[in-house]
Design a protein around this motif. Structure first.
Motif, PDB file in Angstrom:
ATOM      1  N   LYS A   8       0.873  -1.183   0.000  1.00 47.27           N
ATOM      2  CA  LYS A   8       0.000   0.000   0.000  1.00 47.27           C
ATOM      3  C   LYS A   8       0.909   1.231   0.000  1.00 47.27           C
ATOM      4  O   LYS A   8       1.787   1.345   0.866  1.00 47.27           O
ATOM      5  CB  LYS A   8      -0.907  -0.025   1.230  1.00 47.27           C
ATOM      6  CG  LYS A   8      -1.209   1.341   1.836  1.00 47.27           C
ATOM      7  CD  LYS A   8      -2.374   2.121   1.311  1.00 47.27           C
ATOM      8  CE  LYS A   8      -2.091   3.613   1.439  1.00 47.27           C
ATOM      9  NZ  LYS A   8      -3.073   4.473   2.044  1.00 47.27           N
ATOM     10  N   SER A  10       0.963   5.381   0.120  1.00 43.86           N
ATOM     11  CA  SER A  10       0.173   6.574   0.392  1.00 43.86           C
ATOM     12  C   SER A  10       0.043   7.445  -0.855  1.00 43.86           C
ATOM     13  O   SER A  10       0.986   7.586  -1.641  1.00 43.86           O
ATOM     14  CB  SER A  10       0.867   7.396   1.487  1.00 43.86           C
ATOM     15  OG  SER A  10       0.298   8.696   1.539  1.00 43.86           O
ATOM     16  N   LYS A  12       0.105  10.446  -0.628  1.00 46.49           N
ATOM     17  CA  LYS A  12       1.046  11.558  -0.392  1.00 46.49           C
ATOM     18  C   LYS A  12       2.400  11.227  -1.029  1.00 46.49           C
ATOM     19  O   LYS A  12       3.241  12.092  -1.197  1.00 46.49           O
ATOM     20  CB  LYS A  12       1.257  11.776   1.098  1.00 46.49           C
ATOM     21  CG  LYS A  12       0.006  12.133   1.891  1.00 46.49           C
ATOM     22  CD  LYS A  12       0.383  12.445   3.327  1.00 46.49           C
ATOM     23  CE  LYS A  12      -0.851  12.520   4.196  1.00 46.49           C
ATOM     24  NZ  LYS A  12      -0.997  11.290   5.035  1.00 46.49           N
ATOM     25  N   TYR A 139       3.167  -1.193   4.220  1.00 44.80           N
ATOM     26  CA  TYR A 139       2.368   0.033   4.200  1.00 44.80           C
ATOM     27  C   TYR A 139       3.325   1.230   4.146  1.00 44.80           C
ATOM     28  O   TYR A 139       3.899   1.618   5.164  1.00 44.80           O
ATOM     29  CB  TYR A 139       1.509   0.089   5.469  1.00 44.80           C
ATOM     30  CG  TYR A 139       0.473   1.198   5.529  1.00 44.80           C
ATOM     31  CD1 TYR A 139       0.811   2.528   5.332  1.00 44.80           C
ATOM     32  CD2 TYR A 139      -0.857   0.914   5.803  1.00 44.80           C
ATOM     33  CE1 TYR A 139      -0.126   3.539   5.404  1.00 44.80           C
ATOM     34  CE2 TYR A 139      -1.808   1.916   5.876  1.00 44.80           C
ATOM     35  CZ  TYR A 139      -1.425   3.235   5.670  1.00 44.80           C
ATOM     36  OH  TYR A 139      -2.372   4.237   5.752  1.00 44.80           O
ATOM     37  N   THR A 141       4.113   4.882   4.067  1.00 41.56           N
ATOM     38  CA  THR A 141       3.461   6.137   4.445  1.00 41.56           C
ATOM     39  C   THR A 141       4.515   7.216   4.616  1.00 41.56           C
ATOM     40  O   THR A 141       5.665   7.058   4.198  1.00 41.56           O
ATOM     41  CB  THR A 141       2.602   5.934   5.722  1.00 41.56           C
ATOM     42  OG1 THR A 141       1.900   7.145   6.013  1.00 41.56           O
ATOM     43  CG2 THR A 141       3.446   5.534   6.920  1.00 41.56           C
ATOM     44  N   GLY A 145       6.597   4.991  11.123  1.00 45.42           N
ATOM     45  CA  GLY A 145       5.927   3.782  11.625  1.00 45.42           C
ATOM     46  C   GLY A 145       4.743   4.180  12.479  1.00 45.42           C
ATOM     47  O   GLY A 145       4.259   5.319  12.392  1.00 45.42           O
ATOM     48  N   TYR A 147       3.400   5.124  16.084  1.00 41.54           N
ATOM     49  CA  TYR A 147       3.964   5.684  17.320  1.00 41.54           C
ATOM     50  C   TYR A 147       2.955   5.508  18.457  1.00 41.54           C
ATOM     51  O   TYR A 147       1.793   5.151  18.212  1.00 41.54           O
ATOM     52  CB  TYR A 147       4.250   7.174  17.130  1.00 41.54           C
ATOM     53  CG  TYR A 147       5.433   7.483  16.240  1.00 41.54           C
ATOM     54  CD1 TYR A 147       5.387   7.203  14.866  1.00 41.54           C
ATOM     55  CD2 TYR A 147       6.597   8.049  16.748  1.00 41.54           C
ATOM     56  CE1 TYR A 147       6.474   7.486  14.041  1.00 41.54           C
ATOM     57  CE2 TYR A 147       7.683   8.343  15.920  1.00 41.54           C
ATOM     58  CZ  TYR A 147       7.603   8.052  14.566  1.00 41.54           C
ATOM     59  OH  TYR A 147       8.675   8.343  13.755  1.00 41.54           O
ATOM     60  N   ASP A 150       0.148  10.365  17.803  1.00 43.02           N
ATOM     61  CA  ASP A 150       0.389  10.939  16.480  1.00 43.02           C
ATOM     62  C   ASP A 150       1.683  11.769  16.486  1.00 43.02           C
ATOM     63  O   ASP A 150       1.754  12.807  17.146  1.00 43.02           O
ATOM     64  CB  ASP A 150      -0.802  11.829  16.073  1.00 43.02           C
ATOM     65  CG  ASP A 150      -0.675  12.309  14.633  1.00 43.02           C
ATOM     66  OD1 ASP A 150      -1.719  12.683  14.061  1.00 43.02           O
ATOM     67  OD2 ASP A 150       0.446  12.305  14.087  1.00 43.02           O
ATOM     68  N   PRO A 151       2.726  11.349  15.736  1.00 43.49           N
ATOM     69  CA  PRO A 151       4.005  12.071  15.768  1.00 43.49           C
ATOM     70  C   PRO A 151       3.908  13.463  15.151  1.00 43.49           C
ATOM     71  O   PRO A 151       4.743  14.323  15.391  1.00 43.49           O
ATOM     72  CB  PRO A 151       4.935  11.175  14.939  1.00 43.49           C
ATOM     73  CG  PRO A 151       4.029  10.382  14.052  1.00 43.49           C
ATOM     74  CD  PRO A 151       2.745  10.199  14.832  1.00 43.49           C
ATOM     75  N   ASN A 152       2.864  13.680  14.341  1.00 47.66           N
ATOM     76  CA  ASN A 152       2.694  15.021  13.756  1.00 47.66           C
ATOM     77  C   ASN A 152       2.010  15.973  14.727  1.00 47.66           C
ATOM     78  O   ASN A 152       1.892  17.157  14.467  1.00 47.66           O
ATOM     79  CB  ASN A 152       1.879  14.926  12.447  1.00 47.66           C
ATOM     80  CG  ASN A 152       2.730  14.330  11.326  1.00 47.66           C
ATOM     81  OD1 ASN A 152       3.941  14.520  11.296  1.00 47.66           O
ATOM     82  ND2 ASN A 152       2.105  13.579  10.453  1.00 47.66           N
ATOM     83  N   TYR A 171      -3.547   3.107  19.679  1.00 50.70           N
ATOM     84  CA  TYR A 171      -2.564   4.152  19.339  1.00 50.70           C
ATOM     85  C   TYR A 171      -3.058   5.107  18.256  1.00 50.70           C
ATOM     86  O   TYR A 171      -2.489   6.157  18.026  1.00 50.70           O
ATOM     87  CB  TYR A 171      -1.264   3.500  18.851  1.00 50.70           C
ATOM     88  CG  TYR A 171      -0.567   2.688  19.910  1.00 50.70           C
ATOM     89  CD1 TYR A 171      -0.415   1.312  19.767  1.00 50.70           C
ATOM     90  CD2 TYR A 171      -0.093   3.284  21.075  1.00 50.70           C
ATOM     91  CE1 TYR A 171       0.213   0.555  20.743  1.00 50.70           C
ATOM     92  CE2 TYR A 171       0.541   2.535  22.056  1.00 50.70           C
ATOM     93  CZ  TYR A 171       0.680   1.171  21.881  1.00 50.70           C
ATOM     94  OH  TYR A 171       1.304   0.410  22.844  1.00 50.70           O
ATOM     95  N   LEU A 183      -4.153   6.081   8.797  1.00 55.23           N
ATOM     96  CA  LEU A 183      -3.344   4.839   8.932  1.00 55.23           C
ATOM     97  C   LEU A 183      -4.199   3.602   8.687  1.00 55.23           C
ATOM     98  O   LEU A 183      -4.645   3.385   7.576  1.00 55.23           O
ATOM     99  CB  LEU A 183      -2.661   4.756  10.291  1.00 55.23           C
ATOM    100  CG  LEU A 183      -1.202   5.232  10.337  1.00 55.23           C
ATOM    101  CD1 LEU A 183      -0.582   4.949  11.671  1.00 55.23           C
ATOM    102  CD2 LEU A 183      -0.362   4.663   9.220  1.00 55.23           C
TER     103      LEU A 183
HETATM  104  N1  LIG Z   1      -0.155   6.499  16.428  1.00 60.29           N
HETATM  105  C1  LIG Z   1       0.176   7.021  15.221  1.00 60.29           C
HETATM  106  N2  LIG Z   1       1.365   6.702  14.645  1.00 60.29           N
HETATM  107  C2  LIG Z   1       1.711   7.211  13.422  1.00 60.29           C
HETATM  108  N3  LIG Z   1       0.903   8.055  12.708  1.00 60.29           N
HETATM  109  C3  LIG Z   1      -0.289   8.398  13.273  1.00 60.29           C
HETATM  110  C4  LIG Z   1      -0.705   7.899  14.534  1.00 60.29           C
HETATM  111  N4  LIG Z   1      -1.943   8.407  14.825  1.00 60.29           N
HETATM  112  C5  LIG Z   1      -2.276   9.198  13.799  1.00 60.29           C
HETATM  113  N5  LIG Z   1      -1.292   9.207  12.857  1.00 60.29           N
HETATM  114  C6  LIG Z   1      -1.345   9.995  11.629  1.00 60.29           C
HETATM  115  O1  LIG Z   1      -1.625   9.097  10.551  1.00 60.29           O
HETATM  116  C7  LIG Z   1      -0.984   9.622   9.398  1.00 60.29           C
HETATM  117  C8  LIG Z   1      -0.798   8.508   8.387  1.00 60.29           C
HETATM  118  O2  LIG Z   1      -2.116   8.118   8.037  1.00 60.29           O
HETATM  119  P1  LIG Z   1      -2.705   8.600   6.617  1.00 60.29           P
HETATM  120  O3  LIG Z   1      -2.782  10.075   6.617  1.00 60.29           O
HETATM  121  O4  LIG Z   1      -3.917   7.818   6.363  1.00 60.29           O
HETATM  122  O5  LIG Z   1      -1.504   8.190   5.713  1.00 60.29           O
HETATM  123  P2  LIG Z   1      -1.476   7.498   4.317  1.00 60.29           P
HETATM  124  O6  LIG Z   1      -1.542   8.638   3.355  1.00 60.29           O
HETATM  125  O7  LIG Z   1      -0.162   6.827   4.343  1.00 60.29           O
HETATM  126  O8  LIG Z   1      -2.629   6.554   4.247  1.00 60.29           O
HETATM  127  C9  LIG Z   1       0.342  10.152   9.906  1.00 60.29           C
HETATM  128  O9  LIG Z   1       0.810  11.161   9.028  1.00 60.29           O
HETATM  129  C10 LIG Z   1      -0.022  10.690  11.297  1.00 60.29           C
HETATM  130  O10 LIG Z   1      -0.214  12.087  11.269  1.00 60.29           O
END
Ligand SMILES: Nc1ncnc2c1ncn2[C@@H]1O[C@H](COP(=O)(O)OP(=O)(O)O)[C@@H](O)[C@H]1O
Ligand SMILES: O=c1ccn([C@@H]2O[C@H](COP(=O)(O)OP(=O)(O)O)[C@@H](O)[C@H]2O)c(=O)[nH]1
Length: 226
Positions: A8, A10, A12, A139, A141, A145, A147, A150-152, A171, A183
């Protein structure tokens, strides 16, 4: 080791503003196929999908209609990668699981976007893995990984190297709506659980990281207990 996996990526990452990265993924996937791997790829909708979804919401469309628009954008991103794969890639982009079976039986690399409303492309990746009897989903992204939060949003978030599928939900904070499903959405988690599908969530901004993710050298390894 099983030489089949679902990847998969992203939306992005497979982004029309980054053609060289798309070429990079095509080259990595071709190398893996030449090395005897069978790969199915699911591509997300990324920022363009979210532009369209926000327009749909602004116009008062239903969540299903907004999801369907997101699906079409994910399919266009999938087409970018499928064409970049040249004769390795299967065209047209499958619209449902029956199409995926037919495409997979040709031996080519199957590239898929979205399938139906109410889920994300993470769920598509799990449904396809389960349908094809593949137990390994990578996956790719834009974070390193999973966390502990949410690391952002939290600078003190700690990356988890290995967790059980049963722990994932605690998480991930998630918006269950078009353009959300961050995610792993509930359907993705449910299918991974019932079919014991292993997942490696890793930073896929560098296409070559796929090789490291395959060996569980990077990212978060989500395992299930038989
Ligand atoms: N526990 C977590 N660990 C990592 N990312 C997380 C977590 N909780 C929320 N996120 C958010 O999920 C985002 C990735 O999911 P998503 O936006 O659906 O990505 P993708 O485009 O890869 O599907 C990360 O950028 C982060 O901001
Ligand atoms: O099977 C699917 C796949 C995607 N989507 C919609 O398309 C959007 C873009 O897909 P996704 O969020 O998985 O892409 P990414 O997170 O990789 O940008 C999602 O938010 C959903 O609104 C959907 O409804 N069904």
């Amino acid at each position: 080791m099983e030489k089949r996996f679902v990847l998969k990526i992203s939306g992005k990452i497979i982004d029309p503003r980054e053609p060289q990265r798309i070429a990079g993924y095509s080259s990595v996937i071709k190398r893996l196929v030449d090395d005897g791997y069978r790969v199915a790829v699911v591509v997300g909708g990324g920022p363009y999908a979210r532009e369209y979804i926000s327009c749909a919401k602004n116009l008062g469309f239903t969540d299903a209609q907004a999801d369907i628009i997101g699906i079409e954008i994910a399919r266009v991103n999938a087409l970018l990668l499928a064409y970049a794969l040249g004769e390795y890639g299967y065209i047209p982009i499958p619209r449902n699981i029956e199409d995926v079976y037919r495409a997979w039986s040709t031996g080519k690399v199957v590239v898929v976007g979205g399938l139906q409303p109410g889920q994300s492309t993470a769920a598509v990746a799990m449904v396809i893995a389960e349908s094809l009897g593949v137990r390994n989903v990578l996956y790719a992204t834009t974070v390193d990984g999973i966390y502990d939060k949410d690391p952002n949003k939290f600078s003190n978030a700690k990356k988890l190297n290995r967790i059980s599928i049963d722990e994932v939900q605690k998480y991930i904070s998630q918006r269950y709506e078009a353009g959300g499903y961050e995610l792993l959405d509930p359907l993705a988690i449910g299918i991974a659980k019932r079919s014991c599908i292993e997942i490696t969530v890793f930073n896929g901004l560098q296409p070559e990281n796929v090789f490291k993710a395959l060996l569980h050298e990077i990212g978060t390894h989500v395992i299930c207990h038989e």
